[in-house]
Write an enzyme that holds these catalytic residues in place. Structure first.
Site, PDB file in Angstrom:
ATOM      1  N   GLU A  26       0.479  -1.458   0.048  1.00 37.48           N
ATOM      2  CA  GLU A  26       0.201  -0.412   0.322  1.00 37.48           C
ATOM      3  C   GLU A  26       0.721   1.180  -0.355  1.00 37.48           C
ATOM      4  OE1 GLU A  26      -1.381   1.753   3.302  1.00 37.48           O
ATOM      5  OE2 GLU A  26      -0.953   0.046   4.257  1.00 37.48           O
ATOM      6  N   LYS A 160      -5.463  -2.063  14.345  1.00 32.44           N
ATOM      7  CA  LYS A 160      -4.470  -1.398  14.823  1.00 32.44           C
ATOM      8  C   LYS A 160      -5.841  -1.478  16.503  1.00 32.44           C
ATOM      9  CE  LYS A 160      -3.507   1.630  11.271  1.00 32.44           C
ATOM     10  NZ  LYS A 160      -3.601   0.942   9.897  1.00 32.44           N
TER      11      LYS A 160
END
Length: 309
Positions: A26, A160
């Site tokens: 990414e 996360k």
């Protein structure tokens, strides 16, 4: 997406045609996730990790409205340094193309573009997921729904730590995204090795992941396979430091009325400040470890299936 709309670099095209391993990377971690000028050096290092394994890196971004699978050096530098570079999610791809925008691609956008270009393995740091207080805000990352309909293997250190992890795991199950722990039966929590939540499935080698990929293909699965790769416990962020920093950051976000997609970058920025930059160093360690494992998986997959096209 017609192939004429996606520009695959000659290097990536050659590797795919030869049945050689390729890993998608990414670009929002470069454009928005890491401070300058360290972000460019990190992006170059990510690609070097794969090259050292004889795996072709395919960093993905949009450059002047063109989705590019594999960036030239000048494009990588632009993504890292240009203030006008935006963050592009999966829903933004066509708009960015029409407006000829340059942007870093999120996990969702990278997954879509990688899969449509024929890439099978993608490495990232941590996925997005269900946000805290989502029952009131309905705030949930597009990563989850995109992975439910995108046949790609994603290597990630879980999601996360700022997210609602049990709710995220429930959504992954509901959406049909398969999750396996790499050498663990516990779901990792990005900066932390162990979220405290169990996984149903564990794998202990890249070959086992390739076996599962082959079985999913044979069965006609159209969703993603998530390989949850925990950070070694000795390298994780101190849990007490993280708890304190997260508590302060969450309280500040609430006090300032931060909502929607602004929450994650706000929290990540304040956690970085409150940990004295330690969270960024751990983030880099996570990304490097996931890229290394993704390269091994891509190699196993190529050895199993790689034939010249």
């Amino acid at each position: 997406m017609p192939s004429s709309l996606v520009e695959v670099s000659p290097r990536v095209s050659a590797a795919l045609a030869a049945g050689q391993p390729v890993v998608a990377l990414e670009s929002t971690i470069i454009s928005h996730g890491l401070p300058r000028p360290d972000n460019l050096a990190a992006a170059q290092r990510f690609e070097e990790i794969l090259e050292a394994q004889n795996v072709t890196p395919a960093t993905i971004a949009l450059v002047d409205g063109v989705p590019k699978i594999g960036l030239e050096a000048k494009d990588l530098e632009r993504i890292a340094a240009d203030d006008s570079v935006v963050k592009i999610g999966s829903r933004d791809i066509a708009i960015a193309m029409a407006r000829k925008v340059t942007g870093g691609t999120t996990v969702a956008a990278t997954s879509v573009l990688a899969a449509r270009a024929g890439l099978r393995v993608f490495a990232t740091g941590g996925l997005g997921g269900v946000h805290r207080a989502a029952a009131e805000t309905f705030d949930e990352s597009a990563d989850l729904t995109v992975l439910s309909r995108t046949p790609i293997t994603v290597v990630s250190a879980g999601v996360k730590s700022i997210l609602d992890i049990p709710a995220t795991l429930e959504r992954l199950e509901t959406l049909g995204v398969a999750v396996v722990g790499y050498q663990t039966s516990r779901f990792p929590a990005f900066w932390l090795s162990d979220s405290g939540y169990d996984l149903d499935w564990r794998v202990d080698s890249p070959d086992e992941v390739a076996d599962i990929m082959a079985a999913r293909d044979a069965f006609g699965e159209s969703s993603a396979l998530l390989v949850a790769n925990p950070l070694p416990a000795a390298l994780q962020l101190d849990p007490g430091v993280l708890d304190n920093a997260m508590g302060e950051a969450l309280a500040l976000a609430d006090e300032q009325g931060i909502r929607g997609k602004a929450v994650s970058p706000f929290l990540l920025d304040h956690i970085q400040q409150l940990t004295g930059g330690a969270s960024v160093e751990v983030n880099l360690t996570i990304a490097r470890g996931n890229i290394e494992l993704a390269g091994q998986i891509a190699t196993s997959w190529a050895e199993r299936t790689g034939e010249p096209r």
